[in-house]
Design an enzyme around this catalytic site. Structure first.
Site, short mmCIF file in Angstrom:
data_model
loop_
_atom_site.label_atom_id
_atom_site.label_comp_id
_atom_site.label_asym_id
_atom_site.label_seq_id
_atom_site.Cartn_x
_atom_site.Cartn_y
_atom_site.Cartn_z
N ALA A 237 -1.05 -0.34 13.01
CA ALA A 237 -1.45 0.97 12.49
C ALA A 237 -2.87 1.27 12.93
CB ALA A 237 -1.37 0.97 10.96
N TYR B 59 -14.50 1.03 9.92
CA TYR B 59 -13.07 1.36 10.02
C TYR B 59 -12.73 1.77 11.45
CZ TYR B 59 -8.59 3.51 8.68
OH TYR B 59 -7.26 3.84 8.56
N ASP C 7 -4.41 -12.85 2.34
CA ASP C 7 -5.33 -12.03 3.12
C ASP C 7 -5.04 -12.28 4.60
OD1 ASP C 7 -7.45 -10.98 4.52
OD2 ASP C 7 -9.01 -11.87 3.27
N VAL C 8 -4.60 -11.25 5.30
CA VAL C 8 -4.17 -11.42 6.70
C VAL C 8 -5.31 -11.80 7.64
CG1 VAL C 8 -2.17 -9.92 6.55
CG2 VAL C 8 -4.39 -8.95 7.18
N TYR D 119 -2.85 -8.23 24.46
CA TYR D 119 -1.71 -9.14 24.28
C TYR D 119 -0.53 -8.68 25.13
CZ TYR D 119 -3.09 -12.65 20.87
OH TYR D 119 -3.68 -13.73 20.27
N ASP E 13 0.26 -9.11 1.72
CA ASP E 13 -0.76 -8.19 1.20
C ASP E 13 -1.66 -8.95 0.23
OD1 ASP E 13 -0.44 -4.73 0.82
OD2 ASP E 13 -2.01 -5.86 -0.22
N ASN E 14 -2.95 -8.64 0.24
CA ASN E 14 -3.84 -9.31 -0.73
C ASN E 14 -4.15 -8.43 -1.93
OD1 ASN E 14 -5.54 -7.45 0.38
ND2 ASN E 14 -7.18 -8.88 0.92
N ARG F 130 -9.36 9.88 -1.41
CA ARG F 130 -9.09 10.83 -0.33
C ARG F 130 -8.97 12.23 -0.92
NH1 ARG F 130 -5.19 7.04 3.44
NH2 ARG F 130 -4.86 5.91 1.50
N GLY G 276 0.82 -1.22 0.00
CA GLY G 276 0.00 0.00 0.00
C GLY G 276 0.85 1.26 0.00
N1 UDP Z 1 -13.38 15.75 1.03
C1 UDP Z 1 -13.75 16.71 0.11
N2 UDP Z 1 -13.71 16.40 -1.21
C2 UDP Z 1 -13.27 15.20 -1.67
C3 UDP Z 1 -12.88 14.22 -0.74
C4 UDP Z 1 -12.95 14.52 0.61
O1 UDP Z 1 -14.13 17.83 0.49
O2 UDP Z 1 -13.25 15.01 -2.89
C5 UDP Z 1 -13.41 16.09 2.46
C6 UDP Z 1 -14.07 15.05 3.35
O3 UDP Z 1 -15.46 15.29 3.44
C7 UDP Z 1 -13.34 15.29 4.67
C8 UDP Z 1 -11.95 15.74 4.24
O4 UDP Z 1 -12.07 16.15 2.88
O5 UDP Z 1 -13.95 16.32 5.40
C9 UDP Z 1 -10.92 14.62 4.33
O6 UDP Z 1 -11.44 13.52 3.65
P1 UDP Z 1 -10.58 12.22 3.37
O7 UDP Z 1 -11.51 11.24 2.76
O8 UDP Z 1 -9.34 12.56 2.64
O9 UDP Z 1 -10.10 11.74 4.81
P2 UDP Z 1 -10.84 11.53 6.21
O10 UDP Z 1 -12.29 11.93 6.10
O11 UDP Z 1 -10.66 10.09 6.49
O12 UDP Z 1 -10.12 12.44 7.14
#
Ligand code: UDP
Length: 312
Positions: free
Chosen positions: A115, A146, A57-58, A160, A31-32, A187, A10
């Site tokens: 993590a 998540y 797959d872990v 543990y 990693d899968n 993201r 990743g």
């Molecule tokens: N976000 C956004 N536009 C996008 C993707 C995400 O405005 O195209 C916003 C999302 O709503 C969040 C922030 O950016 O408030 C960070 O989102 P991301 O998915 O990167 O990470 P996470 O929510 O896990 O912090």
């Protein structure tokens, strides 16, 4: 050291493996390839002798032949669209995957690092977030697959240590970005950069006033390896405590890409945290670690990487 690194194909895994291999450690990547990429595996294998890859797959038990000095459990979908598309797999990676990797560490008397994430703080009522804050998570909302998987992973890891005296640690990440992110990752940084490069509107979810604190992967990976080496039990926040609104992030991305894309406002995802910033006092004091890369320094290599993948 010989290190078993789950999720080594990743984004973050690639950078962790690179640091370990460059200093002479051996890395067994498990990693899968659900969200990791064959490209990362191939590039690591081509650049370093001490790299092995096991496609697995872990969530299913596994063993590793030979000596193991450290186990790093980093396998999990990590972007919101990835874990919403794979809810049960995400819960399994955090639960069965954590047990399987803890058992591996116990069997080899190895150091263990899992993590975790700032998502365990949920919609934070304490700001910035220190490790001592217990969080505010909706246990049945869509993001819980998540958040709760990682909370369970932390609990199992702590158990543990208490039960078997396993040498465990927990790292909590904040928003991390850099080269090797997938363009379709979903993201915000990759979305904005790809949209800006393609001249498409930047999709702002909600009104764009929510905040995140963006850590450059080089800093974040270095802090992680320092935690691995330190013997500290964690949990420890590893992030960059400089906060941006999504509107400000969009402005910086437009500036650095030279794009004239418009902004388009889209609905805010359910349970999207309104603010997030790490308190990194513990990391500073225990590791002497400090992130140094600003967004203006970390975005250009990220933009270059994505531009290369998009063949622009
Ligand atoms: N976000 C956004 N536009 C996008 C993707 C995400 O405005 O195209 C916003 C999302 O709503 C969040 C922030 O950016 O408030 C960070 O989102 P991301 O998915 O990167 O990470 P996470 O929510 O896990 O912090």
């Amino acid at each position: 050291m010989r290190v078993v690194l789950t999720g080594g194909a990743g984004f973050l895994g690639f950078h962790l493996a690179t640091i370990l291999l460059e200093r002479g450690d051996q890395v067994v990547c498990v990693d899968n390839l659900i969200s990791g990429t064959r490209r990362n595996v191939d590039d690591l294998a081509a650049a370093h002798d001490g790299f092995e890859f096991i496609e697995h797959d872990v969530s299913e038990p596994f063993s590793v032949e030979g000596s193991v000095d450290a186990v790093m459990h980093f396998a999990s979908p990590a972007s919101v669209p990835d874990y919403l598309a794979n809810p049960l797999l995400t819960l399994r990676a955090g639960s069965y995957g954590t047990f399987n990797t803890l058992n591996l560490a116990r069997e080899h008397e190895a150091r263990y690092l899992v993590a975790s994430t700032s998502e365990i703080y949920g919609e934070p009522q304490v700001h910035p977030q220190p490790e001592s804050y217990w969080g505010n998570v909706n246990p049945v909302g869509p993001r819980s697959v998540y958040d709760e998987a990682k909370r369970f992973a932390e609990s199992a890891t702590a158990a543990y240590r208490r039960t078997y005296d396993t040498d465990t640690s927990i790292v909590r990440y904040f928003n991390t970005y850099g080269p090797r992110m997938r363009p379709e990752d979903g993201r915000v940084v990759t979305n904005f950069v790809v949209q800006a490069l393609l001249g498409k509107p930047l999709t702002i979810y909600g009104d764009g006033t929510q905040t995140r604190s963006f850590g450059y992967v080089g800093d974040i990976a270095a802090g992680t390896i320092a935690l691995l080496d330190s013997g500290h039990p964690g949990p420890m926040n590893i992030g960059t405590p400089i906060e941006f609104t999504m509107l400000k992030l969009a402005e910086v991305v437009l500036e650095l890409t030279g794009s004239s894309s418009e902004l388009s406002f889209e609905p805010l995802p359910e349970d999207d945290p309104t603010q997030r910033r790490p308190d990194i006092t513990v990391a500073r004091e225990v590791l002497g670690w400090e992130p140094t890369t600003t967004l203006h320094e970390g975005l250009p290599p990220t933009i270059d990487y994505l531009r290369g993948l998009l063949q622009l």
